[in-house]
Design a protein around this motif. Sequence first.
Motif, short mmCIF file in Angstrom:
data_model
loop_
_atom_site.label_atom_id
_atom_site.label_comp_id
_atom_site.label_asym_id
_atom_site.label_seq_id
_atom_site.Cartn_x
_atom_site.Cartn_y
_atom_site.Cartn_z
N MET A 1 112.50 20.56 -5.88
CA MET A 1 112.28 21.62 -6.69
C MET A 1 111.93 22.96 -5.80
N VAL A 2 112.38 23.92 -6.36
CA VAL A 2 111.75 25.14 -5.75
C VAL A 2 110.46 25.60 -5.73
N ILE A 92 114.24 20.38 -20.35
CA ILE A 92 114.36 19.51 -19.38
C ILE A 92 113.89 20.39 -18.08
N GLY A 93 113.11 21.64 -18.39
CA GLY A 93 112.37 22.08 -17.23
C GLY A 93 112.44 23.47 -17.34
N PRO A 115 113.79 12.83 -14.88
CA PRO A 115 115.10 11.99 -15.21
C PRO A 115 116.52 12.96 -15.35
N PHE A 116 116.54 14.19 -15.15
CA PHE A 116 117.59 15.09 -14.98
C PHE A 116 117.99 15.44 -13.71
N TRP A 117 117.37 14.85 -12.54
CA TRP A 117 117.45 15.07 -11.18
C TRP A 117 119.05 14.57 -10.87
N PHE A 121 122.18 20.11 -12.79
CA PHE A 121 121.86 20.75 -14.00
C PHE A 121 120.94 22.12 -13.32
N ALA A 122 120.27 21.55 -12.28
CA ALA A 122 119.26 22.77 -11.54
C ALA A 122 120.28 23.66 -11.17
#
Length: 202
Positions: A1-2, A92-93, A115-117, A121-122
């Motif tokens: 993550m940033v 989701i974030g 769960p979405f890594w 998606f990011a």
Amino acid sequence: MVVERDELLDESCRGAAPLPQEADRVRLDLPRRDDLPDIMYLANNHRIAANLATMPHPFSLEDAKALVQKAEAAHGNSAFFAIRLRTTGRFIGVARYANVEEGMPVHVGYWLGEPFWGQGFATEAVHALVDHAFTHGTMDELTAACRVTNPASRRVLVKSGFQYRDQSMIRSLGAGGSVPIERYNLERAIWKSLRTWGRVAS
């Protein structure tokens, strides 16, 4: 993550400009109170908190409510969005941008539930966030950062057009101390070129 800066967005800093901001599989819009269960479930993760500057761990219901409240105001070159799946609308974030301090470039930050890594998606969310910032904001440059131990976020930033600048240290509440980070920037002129050329090669 940033690495993100939670304190940058206060109650005077509403989630800005037209909504939603759409990508192929995700949508950016405002977090809502009915997102609280998903926010708590996804944010209460040490692996996320350790990669951010000010996310607490454990992450409580009050923290989730505060996150929603911070997205309910709007001004200038700042925005705070929920990242949602387009197919279901599920939270989701988070993706956001804001001024770190007066006279400094606007800083981009985000986190995605574990769960979405690893599904792209990011990258879609950051592309949409950058497009929103440069389309609706007046800034000429965006900055971002990631921990040196976070190659996934490094890839997201590079795929979004950010260019490596240098290394620094930042205090991380979740990590329990100071951690080394890589700092990146993206200029408006480069963003315009990338849109013309079809973004960055995967």
